[in-house]
Design a protein around this motif. Sequence first.
Motif, mmCIF file in Angstrom:
data_model
loop_
_atom_site.group_PDB
_atom_site.id
_atom_site.type_symbol
_atom_site.label_atom_id
_atom_site.label_comp_id
_atom_site.label_asym_id
_atom_site.label_seq_id
_atom_site.Cartn_x
_atom_site.Cartn_y
_atom_site.Cartn_z
ATOM 1 N N ALA A 111 -14.638 -8.489 8.508
ATOM 2 C CA ALA A 111 -13.195 -8.242 8.551
ATOM 3 C C ALA A 111 -12.796 -7.324 7.404
ATOM 4 N N LEU A 112 -11.803 -6.494 7.632
ATOM 5 C CA LEU A 112 -11.299 -5.585 6.595
ATOM 6 C C LEU A 112 -9.775 -5.624 6.600
ATOM 7 N N PHE A 113 -9.201 -6.040 5.466
ATOM 8 C CA PHE A 113 -7.745 -5.983 5.290
ATOM 9 C C PHE A 113 -7.421 -4.592 4.747
ATOM 10 N N TRP A 114 -7.070 -3.704 5.653
ATOM 11 C CA TRP A 114 -7.079 -2.289 5.332
ATOM 12 C C TRP A 114 -5.859 -1.793 4.553
ATOM 13 N N LYS A 115 -4.856 -2.634 4.352
ATOM 14 C CA LYS A 115 -3.698 -2.234 3.550
ATOM 15 C C LYS A 115 -3.564 -3.045 2.271
ATOM 16 N N LYS A 116 -4.573 -3.836 1.961
ATOM 17 C CA LYS A 116 -4.467 -4.732 0.815
ATOM 18 C C LYS A 116 -4.609 -3.967 -0.499
ATOM 19 N N LEU A 117 -3.627 -4.139 -1.384
ATOM 20 C CA LEU A 117 -3.630 -3.507 -2.695
ATOM 21 C C LEU A 117 -4.211 -4.467 -3.732
ATOM 22 N N PRO A 118 -4.644 -3.964 -4.902
ATOM 23 C CA PRO A 118 -5.150 -4.845 -5.961
ATOM 24 C C PRO A 118 -4.107 -5.879 -6.361
ATOM 25 N N ASP A 119 -4.567 -7.107 -6.671
ATOM 26 C CA ASP A 119 -3.642 -8.166 -7.062
ATOM 27 C C ASP A 119 -3.538 -8.311 -8.577
ATOM 28 N N LYS A 266 -12.135 2.301 -2.822
ATOM 29 C CA LYS A 266 -11.960 3.459 -3.709
ATOM 30 C C LYS A 266 -11.235 4.589 -2.984
ATOM 31 N N SER A 267 -11.655 4.858 -1.738
ATOM 32 C CA SER A 267 -11.019 5.928 -0.963
ATOM 33 C C SER A 267 -9.569 5.592 -0.653
ATOM 34 N N PHE A 268 -9.304 4.326 -0.361
ATOM 35 C CA PHE A 268 -7.943 3.886 -0.057
ATOM 36 C C PHE A 268 -7.028 4.068 -1.266
ATOM 37 N N LEU A 269 -7.490 3.672 -2.444
ATOM 38 C CA LEU A 269 -6.677 3.816 -3.652
ATOM 39 C C LEU A 269 -6.481 5.284 -4.015
ATOM 40 N N SER A 270 -7.507 6.099 -3.775
ATOM 41 C CA SER A 270 -7.366 7.539 -4.023
ATOM 42 C C SER A 270 -6.327 8.143 -3.088
ATOM 43 N N PHE A 271 -6.339 7.687 -1.835
ATOM 44 C CA PHE A 271 -5.339 8.152 -0.865
ATOM 45 C C PHE A 271 -3.936 7.765 -1.325
ATOM 46 N N MET A 272 -3.777 6.538 -1.805
ATOM 47 C CA MET A 272 -2.477 6.083 -2.289
ATOM 48 C C MET A 272 -1.998 6.926 -3.458
ATOM 49 N N LEU A 273 -2.888 7.221 -4.383
ATOM 50 C CA LEU A 273 -2.507 7.993 -5.568
ATOM 51 C C LEU A 273 -2.158 9.436 -5.210
ATOM 52 N N SER A 274 -2.923 10.020 -4.293
ATOM 53 C CA SER A 274 -2.678 11.421 -3.935
ATOM 54 C C SER A 274 -1.377 11.600 -3.165
ATOM 55 N N ASN A 275 -0.906 10.537 -2.519
ATOM 56 C CA ASN A 275 0.339 10.618 -1.747
ATOM 57 C C ASN A 275 1.472 9.827 -2.398
ATOM 58 N N LEU A 276 1.263 9.438 -3.653
ATOM 59 C CA LEU A 276 2.223 8.564 -4.310
ATOM 60 C C LEU A 276 3.530 9.284 -4.598
ATOM 61 N N THR A 277 4.612 8.624 -4.254
ATOM 62 C CA THR A 277 5.955 9.083 -4.599
ATOM 63 C C THR A 277 6.590 8.001 -5.456
ATOM 64 N N ASP A 278 7.897 8.080 -5.625
ATOM 65 C CA ASP A 278 8.577 7.059 -6.412
ATOM 66 C C ASP A 278 8.561 5.703 -5.717
ATOM 67 N N ASN A 279 8.395 5.705 -4.401
ATOM 68 C CA ASN A 279 8.439 4.466 -3.641
ATOM 69 C C ASN A 279 7.084 4.204 -2.995
ATOM 70 N N LEU A 280 6.330 3.255 -3.535
ATOM 71 C CA LEU A 280 5.007 2.944 -3.010
ATOM 72 C C LEU A 280 5.076 2.376 -1.600
ATOM 73 N N THR A 281 6.155 1.667 -1.287
ATOM 74 C CA THR A 281 6.312 1.068 0.041
ATOM 75 C C THR A 281 6.273 2.127 1.137
ATOM 76 N N ASP A 282 6.896 3.282 0.889
ATOM 77 C CA ASP A 282 6.903 4.356 1.881
ATOM 78 C C ASP A 282 5.499 4.903 2.122
ATOM 79 N N VAL A 283 4.702 5.001 1.063
ATOM 80 C CA VAL A 283 3.333 5.509 1.196
ATOM 81 C C VAL A 283 2.490 4.550 2.033
#
Length: 323
Positions: A111-119, A266-283
């Motif tokens: 199983a993969l929780f594909w939207k899970k961010l670090p806690d 690692k790829s998921f977090l890199s994707f988040m950072l490269s598309n990061l705006t002021d609102n993480l929820t939108d990303v």
Amino acid sequence: MRCAEYQMMEERLYNWFIKKRQLNVRVSSEILREKAKVFCSEIYGSNVEFFASKGWFNNFRSRYGIKFLKISGEKLTNDSTAVQPFIEQLQTKIREKGLTNSQIYNADETALFWKKLPDKTLALRTEKTAPGRKIGKERITLLVCCNASGEHKLKLLMIGKAKNPRVFKQVKLPLEYANSTNAWMTEMIFRNWFKNSFVVQVRKHLKEKNLPVKALLLLDNATCHPLSLASSEEDICVMFLPPNCTALVQPMDQNAIRILKVNYRKSFLSFMLSNLTDNLTDVIKKFSLKDVAFLVMKAWNAVGTNIIYSDDDLPLAQLRSNP
């Protein structure tokens, strides 16, 4: 250095701790502190006031080099007595069919929780709390398959809930996709994958390598793996691992799936950072199954041959045709 106030008790406690850990007994800080009180009473008498405080416990840990570890895996609940007979049966079958490592495959689901961010997060010294967001519970199932030599990694099978996700329109996916009500593997999905994907890819690979078109697929005893597959193909046969042994002898469980998830994270977090705006929820909302398909296949391609089957792990070495 100043000696411990209750040195005899601590030495006895440490010896007790070593014996318990050799038996893989879980020993928490609370258990150790309560046991310290018992030993202190037995050695110095009941009149001694010893509270086994947190300060004493931290000092005791420092003196004896004790650390905390997170308990992981299911190894202790598995039946180790069934491993060696299975290995012998497997090696007999390999010799009878004349198979090489390139012709022995293993498949397993995860199983993969594909939207899970670090806690956890880094914080300023002045911060007392770290407010969080709702944990992403979107889950998919991945079917991972590879041969014993590590040279042939099959396309991943991704199982989601949606039958025809809109984000997949006019997109050529790098992996295969199937769907079920709860995004779990089903017997129908697995049977279809075995016949129309596994057999096709394996035959093509063996022909390219000028090897006899025959192979062996190792599977666990999950209910979604139909027993009838064992005789569905003449040149490609299936062998099931013994019950309650997958944590000990399931090759994909040993390293490949873990590294796949690490690479994806690692790829998921890199994707988040490269598309990061002021609102993480939108990303996070914009991150879709299409992005997952490409990132998870990239993560699977990054899993090296030496990682899939390590020579340092005896059970995996024994599963090979030339141990």
